[in-house]
Design an enzyme around this catalytic site. Sequence first.
Site, PDB file in Angstrom:
ATOM      1  N   HIS A  61       0.831  -1.208   0.000  1.00  0.00           N
ATOM      2  CA  HIS A  61       0.000   0.000   0.000  1.00  0.00           C
ATOM      3  C   HIS A  61       0.866   1.260   0.000  1.00  0.00           C
ATOM      4  CE1 HIS A  61      -3.206  -2.825   1.151  1.00  0.00           C
ATOM      5  NE2 HIS A  61      -2.322  -3.288   2.025  1.00  0.00           N
ATOM      6  N   SER A 102      14.704  20.426 -15.016  1.00  0.00           N
ATOM      7  CA  SER A 102      13.631  21.415 -15.001  1.00  0.00           C
ATOM      8  C   SER A 102      14.182  22.749 -15.485  1.00  0.00           C
ATOM      9  CB  SER A 102      13.065  21.570 -13.578  1.00  0.00           C
ATOM     10  OG  SER A 102      12.218  22.704 -13.493  1.00  0.00           O
TER      11      SER A 102
END
Length: 480
Positions: A153, A283
């Site tokens: 999970h 970026s």
Amino acid sequence: MSHSTYQSPLTSRYASKEMAYNFSDDKKFSTWRQLWLNLATAEKELGLNDITETMLDEMKANLTNIDYDMAAEEEKRRRHDVMAHVHTFGVACPTAAPIIHLGATSCFVTDNADLIVLRDGLKLLIAKLVTVIESLATFSNTNKALPTLGFTHFQPAQLTTVGKRATLWLQELVWDLRNFDRACSDLCFRGVKGTTGTQGSFLSLFNGDHGKVEALDRRVTELSGFSKPYAVTGQTYSRKVDIDIVNVLASFGATAHKIATDIRLLANLKEIEEPFEKDQIGSSAMAYKRNPMRCERICALGRHLMALPSNALATASVQWLERTLDDSANRRITLAESFLTADIVLTIMQNVISGLVIYPQVIQARISQELPFMATENIIMAIVKAGGDRQVCHEKIRVLSHQAARVVKEQGLPNDLIQRIQADEYFQPIWAQLEQLLDPSTFVGRAPQQVDAFIQNEVIPALAAFPHLTGKHFDASLSV
């Protein structure tokens, strides 16, 4: 490259030259010419005296010198691509012109050529997938004993190893290899079937001799590199064949997406990263960024690959009776894009897997944050062996664990459960054992042994079916 018209990024930006060629006009139309030669060769062998060696030699000499301008002009005039190329081939082969396409329908060249392209495309993909599996097997073996925090999970769970986690990826790729190979092996040839699949034109051509018609079908199939033709067809081979192949590629797309997603998650945790080149920019604004761009591209293309089967399913479902032509335009897109996309994904995957960067210190730091909680059962057992009471020890561990958890969650400080245990006189009998009790390698179960067994029992046998493709990226010691 033209900058004034749309170019598919699959070919202009990403695809390998081999796969781009496989779906090119040169491959398509030279294959048509080869099929016409194969048909004429088989017809001559079976007794059609109107076909001469001179005609066959002329056809052989003109398989690739395609006058595309002539073909385009002819198609514009006749509105029929096959007849345009029959005419163009005939101009190049004036002696053979009368017997080119003899007895055949358009799907003799279009469908048979498609099957050749699909077969050759699968072979290209298999070769690349073998290389990816080899690289990942080597990575898995190298890191089989490196403990890492497991997640369920996406929450901290028990420890595993970096190599064991990689076998989860590897297993799916081995299944994809099985699927690719099976799809390739299952492919048959449309063969020589005539306009509605009855072989009526060839029965007439051979004066009602059924044996010669059957022999013609087998011989053209053999000359074209297939072991057998489909037993029956309409005008086309069943479009269910396309479903099988596109589904196999889409299934691989899901595998690739899962692997790339896992690497993206691990990159965020700073445990594992895809290769990042010296001058690469992550970026335009945030100069520090090291974005997992390759894995993001795999995910993007994997999603496209997974979306394509719906088109093949819809097309197969509406092929009325012996055939309709509403399959043609979308098959030109779906089949090519499936193979080009899978080819690109495999190329990127090989680049990523062969250059994965591991950060063991970060991995160890994350283990250190969680391992004290995981080790509590071991600590309880050690106290019991030293003569303590399990229930008393359990309660003390519970209290200390909750105190340590508050420090982590509320103050953002490191997990200090072990320091609390070392400060509590109750645990003095096992203080000397704590380092051993907290050794991460004792928490990974059989992960290293599972890696060994998986490579020996699953990976090596799977790759053994492709001896001509293996060995370039595979650590030979794994096969010992």
